[in-house]
Design an enzyme around this catalytic site. Structure first.
Site, PDB file in Angstrom:
ATOM      1  CE  LYS A  41      46.968  73.137 158.866  1.00  0.00           C
ATOM      2  NZ  LYS A  41      46.478  72.964 160.175  1.00  0.00           N
ATOM      3  CG  ASN A  42      43.540  75.336 159.870  1.00  0.00           C
ATOM      4  OD1 ASN A  42      43.737  74.180 159.751  1.00  0.00           O
ATOM      5  ND2 ASN A  42      44.148  76.406 160.196  1.00  0.00           N
ATOM      6  NE  ARG A 115      45.019  72.147 169.276  1.00  0.00           N
ATOM      7  CZ  ARG A 115      45.206  72.024 170.701  1.00  0.00           C
ATOM      8  NH1 ARG A 115      46.160  71.408 171.114  1.00  0.00           N
ATOM      9  NH2 ARG A 115      44.123  72.441 171.424  1.00  0.00           N
ATOM     10  CB  CYS A 139      51.954  73.686 165.581  1.00  0.00           C
ATOM     11  SG  CYS A 139      51.976  73.197 163.707  1.00  0.00           S
ATOM     12  CG  ASP A 330      47.382  80.265 161.197  1.00  0.00           C
ATOM     13  OD1 ASP A 330      47.708  79.450 162.032  1.00  0.00           O
ATOM     14  OD2 ASP A 330      46.270  80.689 161.550  1.00  0.00           O
ATOM     15  CB  VAL A 352      46.201  84.396 167.890  1.00  0.00           C
ATOM     16  CG1 VAL A 352      45.330  83.299 168.062  1.00  0.00           C
ATOM     17  CG2 VAL A 352      45.290  85.511 167.266  1.00  0.00           C
TER      18      VAL A 352
END
Ligand code: EPZ
Length: 455
Positions: A41-42, A115, A139, A330, A352
């Site tokens: 996804k990222n 974002r 999120c 994550d 983070v």
């Protein structure tokens, strides 16, 4: 800022959506079987934005059917590109021959859910000389400011106008120019922002203090295919030589290592055995080391990685989240659920995000013993030292989990709740489940294939 979902406040509709947005889970069954994980996804969302740089056709393969991909597709269409989607094959074809400035109100309707819009700045400035960035979603796991992004754009010569209620207007009437940029923290998004904006800026850009996550390096690979000149040094400094023209690309996305690790954690928490087709070892080495220390077993094959609970006690562990090649933030949330079943005290120091332990409250209500601390419980003090953030967790296990009603707080926290419900004794209702569609393709189908008792 919204949590991860959309901002719909129209009473009755929302109530009905909420009613349909619950997953009923009867836990206590090991998850066993095979599932397939597609592209990250990222990475995929950023490669889609990169396509906007070239007046031509780009083809992205191994694309997952997740909501973030739909959101970015819609944003691209609003900006004049055409996007075709072949779900069966996971292929996206983006034609950015024609690019136009989108209607501010239209862009704004998508602003609560992602974002990614901030990353449109560079490509739009190159193609059109201006960009509009709505209020950002994503999120709710910390403040998530965008100051590094805006500083970078200013250093490259853009004018950033924040005096609008609807968002930020950015212009570059004289084009962007190479600059020396240093990031105060190795932000993933700000690194991508700089890459996407500097590839076509006039002259050289030096970006130090950058992040070098595998997803970023895959974006660099895409940009190189498009014609960019980008090198990276061992000290995490990127050097970008601006080029005049970029072309469309064809690229296969790297696998989603966050999704793969989430299923691996689910195997551990439920005493299961899951073969994650598509999972690759190099991007997951740090996770695999921790998995082994806890007592989880894995087997790397050409087709993917099998993860399983070998029986007996799991061992506690101390981890600190960090930028690559550290332990990803994550990965932390799904693994914490498995750590509630380890024999002894585990410590997780989140460095983070300042606010990524909200998801532990429902776990405690389900029977877990987790205490949060403001102190840095790790080998090094982090940015959140002496500040009022509960960013360290101590988990004492093993504790049996009991099913209950849970609200999904954010994407990874939500998947963790799902794992907890699957590991728990008795029924749970997981409310707000569609939020998980943002990053986990067909997770209901995958759960069913693994033998989960869900409705
Ligand atoms: C990306 O977010 C990912 N999102 C996140 O994944 C991931 O957790 C994160 O990188 C870290 O790996 C996407 O790729 C869409 P950052 P990003 O900029 O780029 C601070 C998921 O669940 N910061 O690296 O937004 C920030 O507050 C998500 O898939 C500033 O202070 O993360 C945070 O503390 C969630 N100013 C830290 O840096 C800035 O301008 C790291 O954020 C930018 C960031």
């Amino acid at each position: 800022m919204a949590a991860c979902g959309e901002n719909d406040e129209s009473g009755a509709v929302v109530a009905e959506q909420q009613e349909n947005d619950v997953l009923h889970v009867v836990g206590g069954k090991p998850l066993n079987g095979t599932i397939k994980v597609r592209g990250a996804k990222n990475f995929v969302s950023k490669a889609m934005v990169a396509a906007l740089l070239a007046p031509g056709v780009s083809v992205l393969k191994n694309v997952p059917e997740i909501r973030d991909v739909h959101v970015v597709s819609d944003l691209l269409r609003l900006h004049g590109a055409t996007v075709e989607w072949n779900d069966e094959k996971g292929i996206l074809t983006i034609d950015a021959t024609n690019v136009q400035l989108a209607d501010v109100a239209d862009v704004d309707t998508l602003s609560g859910s992602s974002r990614i819009p901030i990353l449109f700045s560079g490509p739009l400035l190159h193609r059109l000389g201006e960009a509009f960035i709505p209020q950002l979603g994503g999120c709710n796991i910390g403040g998530r400011p965008i100051d590094f992004h805006l500083d970078t754009l200013r250093k490259l010569g853009a004018n950033v106008d924040k005096e609008h209620a609807d968002g930020i207007h950015i212009t570059a009437p004289n084009g962007l120019h190479g600059a020396k940029i240093h990031l105060p923290y190795p932000s993933v998004g700000a690194t991508e922002q700089t890459l996407l904006a500097a590839v076509q800026a006039e002259g050289r850009t030096e970006l130090s203090g950058a992040a070098t996550e595998p997803e970023i390096m895959d974006l660099v690979a895409v940009l190189q295919k498009m014609g960019a000149i980008i090198s990276v040094d061992v000290d995490r400094t990127f050097r970008i030589e601006g080029v005049k023209k970029l072309e469309g690309f064809t690229h296969t996305a790297l696998t989603d290592r966050i999704e793969a690790a989430s299923w691996a954690s689910a195997a551990l928490a439920t005493h299961g055995d899951i073969f994650v087709k598509g999972a690759t070892q190099p991007e997951m080495m740090t996770f695999l080391n921790v998995y082994r220390k806890i007592g989880g077993e894995f087997d790397v094959t050409d087709k993917g990685i099998r993860f399983w609970h070998p029986g007996g006690d799991l061992k506690p562990v101390a981890i600190e989240t960090d930028v690559h090649p550290g332990f990803m933030t994550d990965w932390q949330q799904p693994l914490v659920v498995a750590l509630t079943q380890a024999n002894g005290l585990s410590i997780v120091h989140e460095t983070v995000y300042e606010n990524r332990f909200g998801f532990t409250k429902p776990l405690v209500q389900m029977g877990a013993t987790i205490q949060l601390y403001r102190e840095c419980l790790g080998s090094l003090p982090c940015r959140f030292q002496q500040r009022n953030y509960k960013h360290s967790a101590v988990i004492f296990g093993p504790t049996p989990l009991e099913g209950r009603d849970i609200d999904v707080p954010d994407l990874r926290g939500g998947f963790s709740h799902l794992i907890a419900a699957l590991a728990a004794k008795g029924p749970s209702n997981v409310q707000g489940i569609s939020l998980i569609d943002r990053g986990y393709a067909d997770f209901r189908g995958k759960l069913a294939a693994l033998g989960a008792d869900i409705d």
